[in-house]
Write an enzyme that holds these catalytic residues in place. Sequence first.
Site, PDB file in Angstrom:
ATOM      1  N   LYS A 176     -33.072  -8.032  23.932  1.00  0.00           N
ATOM      2  CA  LYS A 176     -33.745  -7.258  22.876  1.00  0.00           C
ATOM      3  C   LYS A 176     -35.085  -6.822  23.446  1.00  0.00           C
ATOM      4  CE  LYS A 176     -36.585  -7.407  19.903  1.00  0.00           C
ATOM      5  NZ  LYS A 176     -37.713  -6.434  19.873  1.00  0.00           N
ATOM      6  N   GLU A 251     -43.026 -17.503  28.027  1.00  0.00           N
ATOM      7  CA  GLU A 251     -44.130 -17.023  28.867  1.00  0.00           C
ATOM      8  C   GLU A 251     -45.063 -16.280  27.931  1.00  0.00           C
ATOM      9  OE1 GLU A 251     -46.572 -15.280  30.451  1.00  0.00           O
ATOM     10  OE2 GLU A 251     -45.194 -13.842  31.378  1.00  0.00           O
ATOM     11  N   CYS A 285     -50.025 -10.546  31.359  1.00  0.00           N
ATOM     12  CA  CYS A 285     -50.139 -11.954  30.953  1.00  0.00           C
ATOM     13  C   CYS A 285     -51.032 -12.714  31.921  1.00  0.00           C
ATOM     14  CB  CYS A 285     -48.765 -12.586  30.860  1.00  0.00           C
ATOM     15  SG  CYS A 285     -47.741 -12.210  32.270  1.00  0.00           S
ATOM     16  N   GLU A 384     -57.121 -14.532  24.344  1.00  0.00           N
ATOM     17  CA  GLU A 384     -56.542 -13.472  25.160  1.00  0.00           C
ATOM     18  C   GLU A 384     -56.750 -12.131  24.443  1.00  0.00           C
ATOM     19  OE1 GLU A 384     -52.204 -13.108  25.551  1.00  0.00           O
ATOM     20  OE2 GLU A 384     -52.529 -12.949  27.705  1.00  0.00           O
TER      21      GLU A 384
HETATM   22  P1  NAP Z   1     -44.986 -10.185  20.192  1.00  0.00           P
HETATM   23  O1  NAP Z   1     -44.995  -9.882  18.753  1.00  0.00           O
HETATM   24  O2  NAP Z   1     -44.952 -11.602  20.620  1.00  0.00           O
HETATM   25  O3  NAP Z   1     -43.715  -9.389  20.796  1.00  0.00           O
HETATM   26  C1  NAP Z   1     -42.984  -9.800  21.923  1.00  0.00           C
HETATM   27  C2  NAP Z   1     -41.491  -9.631  21.650  1.00  0.00           C
HETATM   28  O4  NAP Z   1     -41.082 -10.516  20.601  1.00  0.00           O
HETATM   29  C3  NAP Z   1     -41.113  -8.221  21.175  1.00  0.00           C
HETATM   30  O5  NAP Z   1     -39.822  -7.884  21.666  1.00  0.00           O
HETATM   31  C4  NAP Z   1     -41.075  -8.404  19.672  1.00  0.00           C
HETATM   32  O6  NAP Z   1     -40.301  -7.442  19.025  1.00  0.00           O
HETATM   33  C5  NAP Z   1     -40.465  -9.786  19.559  1.00  0.00           C
HETATM   34  N1  NAP Z   1     -40.706 -10.457  18.277  1.00  0.00           N
HETATM   35  C6  NAP Z   1     -41.745 -10.274  17.404  1.00  0.00           C
HETATM   36  N2  NAP Z   1     -41.590 -11.076  16.318  1.00  0.00           N
HETATM   37  C7  NAP Z   1     -40.435 -11.766  16.493  1.00  0.00           C
HETATM   38  C8  NAP Z   1     -39.727 -12.752  15.726  1.00  0.00           C
HETATM   39  N3  NAP Z   1     -40.186 -13.174  14.535  1.00  0.00           N
HETATM   40  N4  NAP Z   1     -38.582 -13.243  16.206  1.00  0.00           N
HETATM   41  C9  NAP Z   1     -38.091 -12.830  17.402  1.00  0.00           C
HETATM   42  N5  NAP Z   1     -38.705 -11.898  18.178  1.00  0.00           N
HETATM   43  C10 NAP Z   1     -39.878 -11.385  17.741  1.00  0.00           C
HETATM   44  O7  NAP Z   1     -46.191  -9.499  20.921  1.00  0.00           O
HETATM   45  P2  NAP Z   1     -46.983  -8.169  20.450  1.00  0.00           P
HETATM   46  O8  NAP Z   1     -47.229  -8.144  18.982  1.00  0.00           O
HETATM   47  O9  NAP Z   1     -46.213  -7.054  20.972  1.00  0.00           O
HETATM   48  O10 NAP Z   1     -48.388  -8.372  21.144  1.00  0.00           O
HETATM   49  C11 NAP Z   1     -49.356  -9.230  20.530  1.00  0.00           C
HETATM   50  C12 NAP Z   1     -50.076 -10.048  21.552  1.00  0.00           C
HETATM   51  O11 NAP Z   1     -49.142 -10.817  22.298  1.00  0.00           O
HETATM   52  C13 NAP Z   1     -50.819  -9.263  22.617  1.00  0.00           C
HETATM   53  O12 NAP Z   1     -52.064  -8.856  22.203  1.00  0.00           O
HETATM   54  C14 NAP Z   1     -50.893 -10.265  23.736  1.00  0.00           C
HETATM   55  O13 NAP Z   1     -51.974 -11.128  23.549  1.00  0.00           O
HETATM   56  C15 NAP Z   1     -49.603 -11.023  23.609  1.00  0.00           C
HETATM   57  N6  NAP Z   1     -48.588 -10.517  24.568  1.00  0.00           N
HETATM   58  C16 NAP Z   1     -48.361 -11.236  25.677  1.00  0.00           C
HETATM   59  C17 NAP Z   1     -47.446 -10.777  26.611  1.00  0.00           C
HETATM   60  C18 NAP Z   1     -47.177 -11.533  27.863  1.00  0.00           C
HETATM   61  O14 NAP Z   1     -46.824 -10.940  28.866  1.00  0.00           O
HETATM   62  N7  NAP Z   1     -47.276 -12.839  27.847  1.00  0.00           N
HETATM   63  C19 NAP Z   1     -46.771  -9.589  26.403  1.00  0.00           C
HETATM   64  C20 NAP Z   1     -47.003  -8.867  25.218  1.00  0.00           C
HETATM   65  C21 NAP Z   1     -47.926  -9.362  24.325  1.00  0.00           C
HETATM   66  P3  NAP Z   1     -40.964  -6.063  18.460  1.00  0.00           P
HETATM   67  O15 NAP Z   1     -42.244  -5.837  19.158  1.00  0.00           O
HETATM   68  O16 NAP Z   1     -39.922  -5.070  18.805  1.00  0.00           O
HETATM   69  O17 NAP Z   1     -41.130  -6.248  16.997  1.00  0.00           O
END
Ligand code: NAP
Length: 482
Positions: A176, A251, A285, A384
């Site tokens: 996904k 991660e 990250c 972060e």
């Molecule tokens: P996120 O919400 O954790 O999204 C990451 C993935 O998880 C996306 O595919 C998202 O889907 C999915 N997801 C979201 N809610 C979920 C749930 N309840 N159950 C299962 N899957 C779920 O991250 P974000 O909102 O895009 O970013 C927010 C913060 O996360 C950033 O500011 C950053 O600090 C951190 N982040 C870290 C990394 C890393 O490399 N470690 C990468 C991205 C973000 P959808 O987005 O399609 O809804």
Amino acid sequence: MKIDFHQNFIDGAWIDPVDGGTIPIYEPATGEPFGLIAASGAADVDLAVNAARRAFDDGAWGRTTATERGRLLTRFADLILQNAAELSAIEAKDTGKPQSVADADIAALARYFEFYGGAADKLHGEVIPYLSGYHVNVVREPHGVTGHILPWNYPAQMFGRTLAPSLAVGNATVLKPAEDACASSLRLAELASEAGFPEGAINVVAGTGHVAGAALASHRGVDFMSFTGSPEVGQIIQKLCADHYITCTLELGGKSPHLVFADADLDAAVPVIVKAITQNSGQTCSAGSRVLVERTILDKFAALLAAAFAKVRVGAPEMDLDCGPIITRKQQQRVQGFIDRAREDGVAVISEGEIAEGAAAGGFYVKPVVFGPVPRSHAIALDEVFGPVLTVLPFEDEADALRLANATEYGLVAAIWTRDGGRQLRLAKRIRSGQLFINCYGAGAGIELPFGGAGKSGHGREKGFAALHDFSKTKTLVFHHG
Ligand code: NAP
Ligand code: MG
């Protein structure tokens, strides 16, 4: 403008979402929509997991030998390179990355399949000496069906990072991608099929996290989950996995420090430190987002850093500057919120980059900034940001540097800049991180190098042979031969 609709890729074919819902996708450099993806629900995830299950239990995929899987992965790597220009253009449009960064990401994606293609038939078991009259083998087996949830920051690279080792071991996969950057994953699923992966080995289901992602992590047909994203969602994933007794790799990002000592080669360190936070606009990250500097050289270091950072330029992918836009309006506002709060709280600014002329007014741009000296307890020193925001904090001595390095809840990557070999080793043993760089830094570098975190950065290991271990499990065979 032409708006393309991208279906899901399930069981080797493109199919519409069961209930027909769609989600628009946007170009971060302009803020304009350019496509539609499926708003998949539990029924779509069910189709994908069942296809993977059949592929693993009864299909051609489950019968492949390790050598055949290695060849398939290698063929896929070649096909990625043959289609690199198209894939890189998709990635740059979807994420806003500078074109040369997107090019490098596609090269890294191909390298994941090349590395794990070569490794597929080199994961061996062991023989354990046991009691008289017994023979014991430990063999490695795939989990079965693995679920993968991707973030939006390196979508193409992440496709390779998480799928290549899982496929090398022999798992069937359901992925996904993030709704905010899924175009490359969908195209790659089709290319994988062209490379010869049998139906059901790779399934890609688009949609929102809280619907499609949650349905995947809680599906009883999934045997192992791989997640990269925020700590908050990581906790949700781990709980959903616990409900059906499976494990996961998480991660979850970091607040990775550089420790800069007075004896360091500052001319070598400064450009690396600037790149470690501006790469991918800080949406990495393993971004180096904190610089801890020995107080005696704070002014000298800050002057060098300020001069280098002032040259950082932000613009659209085709301008190919140091930084692109932030992925979405929502993330742009989040990053800008951190910057505005730090300014309101009176945190001093050391230097700023610039948004280049010609960057579209509707694009999701943020002006890169270095704050310092930052109070140790300020949010910008601990949380972060996931944007081009660097914090500088002075330390007094080695013990203080170590305390500060380990003072956040994260533990992903760190760098030590010193010529003192004893200090390098003392600190390397005590800093909490999954990777540690000495007089260098490699955000996201090295497919060969095991990578992963501690604490709020998550657990499990990706990359290198470590990923093959996480994507497989041992079975112990005890023979009594008398
Ligand atoms: P996120 O919400 O954790 O999204 C990451 C993935 O998880 C996306 O595919 C998202 O889907 C999915 N997801 C979201 N809610 C979920 C749930 N309840 N159950 C299962 N899957 C779920 O991250 P974000 O909102 O895009 O970013 C927010 C913060 O996360 C950033 O500011 C950053 O600090 C951190 N982040 C870290 C990394 C890393 O490399 N470690 C990468 C991205 C973000 P959808 O987005 O399609 O809804
Ligand atoms: Mg996008």
